[in-house]
Design a protein around this motif. Structure first.
Motif, PDB file in Angstrom:
ATOM      1  N   SER A 359      -5.651  59.669 -20.183  1.00 57.39           N
ATOM      2  CA  SER A 359      -5.591  58.806 -21.356  1.00 57.39           C
ATOM      3  C   SER A 359      -6.467  57.567 -21.189  1.00 57.39           C
ATOM      4  O   SER A 359      -7.286  57.232 -22.057  1.00 57.39           O
ATOM      5  CB  SER A 359      -4.145  58.380 -21.628  1.00 57.39           C
ATOM      6  N   TRP A 360      -6.317  56.894 -20.068  1.00 57.15           N
ATOM      7  CA  TRP A 360      -7.068  55.660 -19.859  1.00 57.15           C
ATOM      8  C   TRP A 360      -8.539  55.928 -19.575  1.00 57.15           C
ATOM      9  O   TRP A 360      -9.407  55.134 -19.966  1.00 57.15           O
ATOM     10  CB  TRP A 360      -6.441  54.849 -18.730  1.00 57.15           C
ATOM     11  N   THR A 363     -10.262  56.550 -22.926  1.00 56.92           N
ATOM     12  CA  THR A 363     -10.357  55.304 -23.686  1.00 56.92           C
ATOM     13  C   THR A 363     -11.488  54.426 -23.174  1.00 56.92           C
ATOM     14  O   THR A 363     -12.278  53.868 -23.952  1.00 56.92           O
ATOM     15  CB  THR A 363      -9.029  54.533 -23.611  1.00 56.92           C
ATOM     16  N   LEU A 477      -2.609  50.046 -27.690  1.00 54.69           N
ATOM     17  CA  LEU A 477      -2.898  49.751 -26.277  1.00 54.69           C
ATOM     18  C   LEU A 477      -1.619  49.372 -25.539  1.00 54.69           C
ATOM     19  O   LEU A 477      -1.367  49.837 -24.414  1.00 54.69           O
ATOM     20  CB  LEU A 477      -3.918  48.615 -26.174  1.00 54.69           C
ATOM     21  N   THR A 480       0.713  52.501 -25.161  1.00 54.31           N
ATOM     22  CA  THR A 480       0.209  53.412 -24.127  1.00 54.31           C
ATOM     23  C   THR A 480       0.444  52.832 -22.743  1.00 54.31           C
ATOM     24  O   THR A 480       0.804  53.549 -21.805  1.00 54.31           O
ATOM     25  CB  THR A 480      -1.292  53.685 -24.347  1.00 54.31           C
ATOM     26  N   TYR A 481       0.230  51.527 -22.602  1.00 51.07           N
ATOM     27  CA  TYR A 481       0.446  50.863 -21.308  1.00 51.07           C
ATOM     28  C   TYR A 481       1.905  50.945 -20.881  1.00 51.07           C
ATOM     29  O   TYR A 481       2.219  51.113 -19.693  1.00 51.07           O
ATOM     30  CB  TYR A 481      -0.006  49.405 -21.402  1.00 51.07           C
TER      31      TYR A 481
END
Length: 508
Positions: A359-360, A363, A477, A480-481
């Motif tokens: 995911s990260w 991004t 953001l 997700t974090y």
């Protein structure tokens, strides 16, 4: 313990074409190798990050690059209609812009409902429950086709609707005729988007890109003939666009149903696909709302431009900016598709660390690319509009809007990828609520106040809408974090047990 890239890199992570045998499942797969690297406590953090990035980048770009090509080609089909229309006349360009913007309502609806297939097929494939992919595909196609029926009525009466919205009569009439020529596309979308998600869940993207590329070449050739040789004008452009989309549908359907690559995921038509259609519709509705609210947001900007003082100039300049933004947006959508596949596959395979890392990584890569695109746009701001029109006044207006467009491109480098994570995890309903608040409670009202009350015109409308996008991006953001990826694995397993006709994998 030292781990080299070679020891963790799987050689068989290509398109998962067939169900693996018991002996083939014994060696560690690349998905689990990534998980083992990220979980290796004996390795320094930077070493784990480096090895994980090397593994993930190869998988990510193998999925993203063909997907970017696919979506660029699909977007290019719409953009080419505006280019041809713009060279016929300014009113034709405005009509095609409004027509495409209005028709994107159903495009967003179909694409959104199709993303439910992406969640289910991706997680089912990661869990080795292959036979359900074909069932999900058929159920989704049936549901989307039924939803398309009332859409045909809506677009048949597009002229009075456009007049009611305050659009100019001449442009509305031309746009309504253009929209009627596009109505058969509704059912092409119903088949095409579900088939695309079916293929993407299995990491099969390249064939769809080839098919769409051939369709784009066919469309440009036929459009040139209908406009310059046959003189059919705007209606000829619409007819050719519809034919091109059906070409994609036929080619993609033949590929899925005749290829041996899908003998375990496509087992033919089944009556099981008619079971649970209402439940599947409710699941798809959350996906549709999420995607539609995102896609309609930018299209509303074009519709609002028709209410400004200089309607023709505002429509032409904003439609060109939206075309450029849409073209750039397709790059992020490619990463959206890739990260959705990666996240859903990893969650289905019960690899929480890999899901988070994918995911990260997606991004970050998409964000860097969007920065490069924004810089290139600003460097060519005085010339880029001449691709669409030869009008110097329109070119000047586009140049003035380019700073707003550059900011939009940067935000669109992040937001679609985070939406892809949401699709992979099945958060569509939650994101739909976020979209409503950020876009329609904040972005559009603020834009209207700046544009009409404070008379900032198109710049004011766009500023407000950028604010809504920024707010939504920051929320995603944060979400997700804060995600508990171990808990997401449990939810994925529960979701598969609910939606599958069998509780056990078919390989057992």
């Amino acid at each position: 313990m030292d781990v080299s890239i070679e020891t963790v890199e799987r050689t068989d992570l290509r398109q998962p074409l067939v169900a693996p045998t018991d002996s083939e499942r014994k060696p560690q797969t690349k998905v689990r190798s990534l998980e083992s690297v990220l979980a290796e406590s004996n390795l320094p953090f930077r070493r784990r990050l480096y090895l994980g990035a090397c593994i993930e980048m190869k998988v990510l770009f193998r999925l993203a690059l063909p997907a970017i090509l696919l979506y660029l080609v699909n977007s290019g089909m719409s953009i080419s209609t505006r280019i041809f229309a713009g060279h016929i006349g300014s009113q034709e360009l405005a009509a095609a812009s409004i027509g495409n913007s209005c028709f994107n309502l159903v495009y967003g609806l179909m694409l959104g409902m199709g993303s439910a297939v992406e969640t289910l097929c991706g997680q089912a494939h990661g869990a080795h429950r292959y036979d359900m992919l074909g069932i999900y595909l058929q159920r989704a196609t049936i549901v989307l086709a039924l939803v398309g029926l009332p859409m045909t009525i809506l677009y048949t009466f597009s002229y009075p609707i456009l007049i009611l919205l305050g659009e100019p009569k001449t442009v509305s009439y031309m746009a309504s005729l253009y929209i009627v020529g596009l109505i058969p596309q509704i059912f092409a979308f119903a088949v095409n988007f579900t088939a695309q998600k079916f293929l993407q869940a299995q990491s099969v993207v390249v064939p769809s890109a080839y098919i769409s590329g051939a369709a784009l070449i066919l469309q440009i050739l036929l459009t040139w003939i209908t406009v310059n040789v046959m003189g059919l004008g705007l209606m000829g452009i619409a007819y050719v666009l519809t034919i091109s989309w059906w070409f994609i549908v036929v080619a993609q359907t033949l590929y899925i149903t005749t290829s041996q690559r899908f003998r375990h995921t496509w087992t033919g038509l089944s009556w099981r696909s008619f079971q649970g259609l209402w439940s599947f519709f409710k699941l798809s509705a959350g996906s549709a709302v999420m995607i539609c609210l995102e896609m309609w947001y930018s299209q509303i900007l074009v519709l609002l431009a028709g209410l400004l003082k200089d309607q023709a100039l505002s429509l032409d300049s904003l439609s060109i900016c939206m075309s450029i933004s849409g073209f750039s947006f397709m790059v992020s959508v490619g990463f959206n598709a890739a990260v959705s596949v990666r996240t859903s596959n990893e969650l289905g395979a019960e690899n929480p660390k890999s899901a988070m890392f994918s995911s990260w990584m997606a991004t970050f890569v998409s964000f860097v690319i969007s920065i490069a695109e924004a810089v290139a746009l600003m460097a060519s701001r005085d010339y880029v509009s001449y691709i669409f029109t030869s009008d110097a006044e329109v070119a000047k207006a586009v140049s003035e809007l380019c700073p707003f467009l550059a900011v939009t491109i940067i935000l669109n480098g992040i937001q679609p990828v985070l939406s892809g994570v949401a699709v992979g995890c099945g958060w569509q309903t939650y994101v739909a609520y976020v979209n409503i608040g950020c876009y329609y409670v904040v972005g559009i009202p603020v834009g209207c106040i700046l544009g009409f009350t404070f008379n900032f015109q198109a710049k004011g409308i766009w500023t407000g809408m950028i604010g809504g996008t920024l707010m939504q991006t920051l929320i995603l953001l944060y979400v997700t974090y804060r995600t508990d990826w171990d808990d997401e694995v449990k939810k994925a397993r529960k979701r598969l047990d609910i939606w599958e006709d069998k509780k056990e994998p078919i390989l057992n």
